[in-house]
Design an enzyme around this catalytic site. Structure first.
Site, PDB file in Angstrom:
ATOM      1  N   ASP A 133      40.356  40.254  47.688  1.00  0.00           N
ATOM      2  CA  ASP A 133      39.396  39.930  46.634  1.00  0.00           C
ATOM      3  C   ASP A 133      37.993  39.844  47.214  1.00  0.00           C
ATOM      4  O   ASP A 133      37.651  40.594  48.116  1.00  0.00           O
ATOM      5  CB  ASP A 133      39.812  38.584  46.013  1.00  0.00           C
ATOM      6  CG  ASP A 133      39.434  38.469  44.555  1.00  0.00           C
ATOM      7  OD1 ASP A 133      38.229  38.420  44.274  1.00  0.00           O
ATOM      8  OD2 ASP A 133      40.330  38.419  43.701  1.00  0.00           O
ATOM      9  N   HIS A 166      35.144  34.620  42.776  1.00  0.00           N
ATOM     10  CA  HIS A 166      36.366  35.117  42.149  1.00  0.00           C
ATOM     11  C   HIS A 166      37.593  34.842  42.994  1.00  0.00           C
ATOM     12  O   HIS A 166      38.601  34.315  42.508  1.00  0.00           O
ATOM     13  CB  HIS A 166      36.224  36.615  41.885  1.00  0.00           C
ATOM     14  CG  HIS A 166      37.335  37.206  41.093  1.00  0.00           C
ATOM     15  ND1 HIS A 166      38.434  37.812  41.655  1.00  0.00           N
ATOM     16  CD2 HIS A 166      37.517  37.277  39.767  1.00  0.00           C
ATOM     17  CE1 HIS A 166      39.243  38.236  40.706  1.00  0.00           C
ATOM     18  NE2 HIS A 166      38.713  37.919  39.545  1.00  0.00           N
ATOM     19  N   ASN A 257      41.783  44.335  32.370  1.00  0.00           N
ATOM     20  CA  ASN A 257      41.191  43.792  31.142  1.00  0.00           C
ATOM     21  C   ASN A 257      40.552  44.895  30.328  1.00  0.00           C
ATOM     22  O   ASN A 257      39.364  44.866  30.023  1.00  0.00           O
ATOM     23  CB  ASN A 257      40.144  42.737  31.487  1.00  0.00           C
ATOM     24  CG  ASN A 257      40.688  41.657  32.376  1.00  0.00           C
ATOM     25  OD1 ASN A 257      41.842  41.292  32.274  1.00  0.00           O
ATOM     26  ND2 ASN A 257      39.861  41.141  33.260  1.00  0.00           N
ATOM     27  N   SER A 319      43.148  38.675  35.987  1.00  0.00           N
ATOM     28  CA  SER A 319      42.917  38.195  37.346  1.00  0.00           C
ATOM     29  C   SER A 319      43.442  36.788  37.541  1.00  0.00           C
ATOM     30  O   SER A 319      43.858  36.409  38.626  1.00  0.00           O
ATOM     31  CB  SER A 319      41.418  38.191  37.664  1.00  0.00           C
ATOM     32  OG  SER A 319      40.949  39.465  37.940  1.00  0.00           O
TER      33      SER A 319
END
Length: 378
Positions: A133, A166, A257, A319
């Site tokens: 990530d 994130h 998404n 996520s």
């Protein structure tokens, strides 16, 4: 030539859908294009350099090299009888879905999948989970005890500090330690590793994600968690994910998404568990991608977890659903380290709480991951 990378690294991803941008638009210099070259036999650095290539990575798990090469050399390399394929590298980035305020004092997702019910049986101890990530804030008071190292492929060093937030949020859902703010992770004693493959803007390259997976194989990780994805199928990524799976690593990735679009890559690969997101009422969220590849769903709306600087906050997206499944896998492997990836998937599928149409469907896959049932029926 860039080094093949030093052991130990970490990284992250948000609720975002990874958008792939043409590599031709992401030209590294006036006359050099980022590509991934896979050979039929051993990878050959000399051949790439002979054609003006600047080496970025030489992968271990597959006979491939990421490099920046002159545009005119691409067709020459493609015609080389020892070259299997040449594909353009691509830039990726993430989007976030809006979140809404919440007065919840506990992480509703952890309780919805019944993870808190099994912490007296298994808490993830001894299981190595790598988050690919934006990195992890390993100084966070609820993550520091479980952080065990990683690597930064964005800056090419061994410090995968998160500068976007994130990855830190994802990591907290997996393994935040028990705390007074109600943001305990699914597997609060799992070992967290960070591989930073996305920068402070949440952007990165397919070649870096491939390198992160390669790192996970070398470092003998148990679980790879990727809250990222894109719309393009890359042969090199398919092959390196398969190599990781064949090495005994369970791979989990966000479905994306895309608001009902196709399941993104790498989640769409057979070697990867594709995870979509559910809401507080166990319905499929409006932003989640759908398709036959969906294997499981997990909570992904207004998820409370760790944030940069020692705080906590809410985020939404596939996520956020992905680390719930990664955490449950850590619980399973901690209870039974002998389970193979295929066996883990069979247990999770058989014990998931069925939602939507009876049986597996394109919205919920096999259903909502259920930690308690999985541990009881392993």
């Amino acid at each position: 030539m860039k080094s093949n990378f030093t052991p130990m690294a970490v990284s992250v991803y948000f609720i975002a859908t990874l958008i792939i941008v043409s590599a031709a638009a992401g030209q590294i210099s006036q006359d050099k294009i980022p590509v991934i070259i896979c050979f039929k036999g051993n990878s050959d650095v000399a051949v790439v350099e002979e054609h003006g290539g600047e080496i970025k990575y030489q992968y271990h798990a597959i006979p491939a090299i990421a490099a920046n090469v002159p545009q005119h050399s691409i067709s020459i390399l493609k015609d080389d009888p020892d070259v299997k394929y040449v594909e353009l590298d691509a830039e990726v980035y993430i989007d976030e879905e809006p979140v809404f305020s919440s007065d919840d004092k506990v992480p509703w997702g952890v309780s919805r999948i019944q993870a808190d019910k099994v912490h007296n049986i298994s808490s993830g101890s001894g299981v190595k989970v790598v988050v690919i990530d934006t990195g992890i804030d390993y100084t966070h008071p609820y993550l520091a005890a479980n952080y065990h190292g990683g690597y930064d492929f964005v800056n090419d060093d061994a410090d995968p500090m998160d500068d976007a937030g994130h990855g830190t949020h994802v990591a907290g859902t997996i393994a935040a330690t028990d705390n007074e703010i109600g943001a305990v992770g699914v597997a609060p004693n799992a070992e967290l590793y960070a591989v930073k493959a996305l920068d402070s803007h949440g952007t990165g390259w397919v070649s870096d994600i491939n390198a992160a997976i390669d790192w996970a194989i070398i470092e003998d990780m148990d679980v790879i968690s990727m809250s990222l994805g894109g719309s393009t199928n890359f042969t090199s990524q398919f092959e390196i994910c398969q190599a990781a799976y064949d090495s005994g690593i369970v791979i989990v990735a966000a479905a994306g998404n895309g608001y009902g679009g196709n399941v993104s890559y790498p989640a769409a690969y057979d070697s990867v568990i594709a995870v979509s997101a559910t809401s507080l009422i166990d319905s499929n969220t409006y932003f989640s991608n759908i398709g036959d590849e969906i294997e499981l769903v997990a909570p992904g709306a207004n998820i409370r977890s760790t944030t940069l600087g020692g705080g906590y906050g809410l985020k939404s997206g596939t996520s956020m659903a992905t680390p719930h499944v990664s955490g449950v896998i850590a619980l399973l492997l901690s209870a039974d380290s002998g389970l193979e990836p295929a066996e883990v998937r069979e247990i999770l599928a058989a014990t998931a709480t069925d939602l939507g149409d009876e049986g597996r469907d394109i919205y919920y896959g096999n259903g909502l991951v259920n930690a308690s049932a999985a541990l009881e029926n392993r």
